[in-house]
Design an enzyme around this catalytic site. Structure first.
Site, PDB file in Angstrom:
ATOM      1  N   GLU A  54      -4.595   2.927  -0.626  1.00  0.00           N
ATOM      2  CA  GLU A  54      -3.769   4.119   0.540  1.00  0.00           C
ATOM      3  C   GLU A  54      -4.279   3.510   1.763  1.00  0.00           C
ATOM      4  O   GLU A  54      -3.573   3.744   2.541  1.00  0.00           O
ATOM      5  CB  GLU A  54      -4.543   5.412   0.106  1.00  0.00           C
ATOM      6  CG  GLU A  54      -3.734   5.780  -1.488  1.00  0.00           C
ATOM      7  CD  GLU A  54      -4.407   7.298  -1.592  1.00  0.00           C
ATOM      8  OE1 GLU A  54      -3.786   7.981  -2.743  1.00  0.00           O
ATOM      9  OE2 GLU A  54      -5.440   7.624  -1.160  1.00  0.00           O
ATOM     10  N   ASP A  85      -2.082   7.985   1.913  1.00  0.00           N
ATOM     11  CA  ASP A  85      -1.731   8.948   0.800  1.00  0.00           C
ATOM     12  C   ASP A  85      -0.489   9.485   1.637  1.00  0.00           C
ATOM     13  O   ASP A  85       0.568   9.706   0.517  1.00  0.00           O
ATOM     14  CB  ASP A  85      -2.881  10.064   0.820  1.00  0.00           C
ATOM     15  CG  ASP A  85      -2.501  10.970  -0.297  1.00  0.00           C
ATOM     16  OD1 ASP A  85      -2.227  10.456  -1.461  1.00  0.00           O
ATOM     17  OD2 ASP A  85      -2.351  12.184   0.257  1.00  0.00           O
TER      18      ASP A  85
END
Length: 228
Positions: free
Chosen positions: A121, A49
């Site tokens: 992610e 992320d």
């Protein structure tokens, strides 16, 4: 280690030759299949992320050197949100490579947006740990390039960008349909839909017709490019 066929095929689609294949296996492992000797992808998701955010932020700054923070923030948020990550994951069929428990598979886990977004992610983090920031940056820019272009186009003039999108595909210009108006005369709220001749549409509400049209056009264009 040697990857199983679904994960090896996904690595080929991803376009990254992993030196440490265990990183990809971890990135694709859902908590329902983790155990003492198999870690799930939550830690990699946390890292991915942040890597994604840095790559997208740098790309937006480079593409629009004069943009203010208030202009960049909504573009950034649209590009890194979970829905965008899930749509990218769907585009490269990440779901077919997910490693998960039987019950999660039985409930459609391979198609769940939250699982796909988290794994996307995690995959970014796996590439980062395997080959460094430049490799992760190349991956993100390659997969997110159409969305970044849309973010820049819609930030300038969504209606013009949507019309150009339609014309490039031999479609007539979009229509803008007023769906409703509410609120007092001094502070009205207009709800307007942008509609293509194919039936694709998106709706937005704003305090002027023009702003509602622009917002609807931007939402529709983002959706169309995200599924291109």
């Amino acid at each position: 280690m040697k990857l199983q066929p679904p994960q090896a095929e996904f690595a080929r689609r991803l376009g990254h030759d992993f030196t440490d294949a265990s990183l990809l296996e971890e990135a694709l492992t859902h908590a329902s299949h983790s155990g003492p000797v198999r870690r799930d992808n939550q830690r990699l998701e946390f890292l991915g992320d942040r890597v994604l955010g840095l790559v997208i932020a740098e790309a937006l700054l480079a593409d629009d050197p004069d943009a203010r923070e208030g202009d960049l923030a909504p573009r950034f948020n649209a590009l890194v949100r979970k829905e965008a990550c899930a749509e990218i994951a769907e585009a490269i069929d990440l779901g077919s490579a997910l490693i998960m428990g039987r019950s999660e598979r039985a409930t459609g886990g391979r198609r769940k947006q939250a699982l796909l977004a988290d794994a996307m992610e995690a995959v970014i983090a796996a590439v980062y740990l395997d080959a460094g920031f430049a490799a992760a940056q190349d991956l993100v820019l390659r997969l997110w390039a159409p969305r970044i272009r849309v973010a820049e186009a819609t930030a300038r003039d969504p209606k013009t960008a949507l019309q150009e999108w339609a014309q490039a595909r031999g479609l007539t210009p979009p229509d803008y349909v007023e769906e409703g108006r509410r609120g007092p005369d001094h502070a009205p709220q207009f709800t307007i839909s942008a509609v293509l001749s194919t039936g694709e549409r998106a709706t937005a509400t704003a305090n002027s017709k023009r702003a509602a049209q622009q917002a609807a056009a931007g939402a529709l264009l983002e959706r169309l490019e995200g599924h291109a």
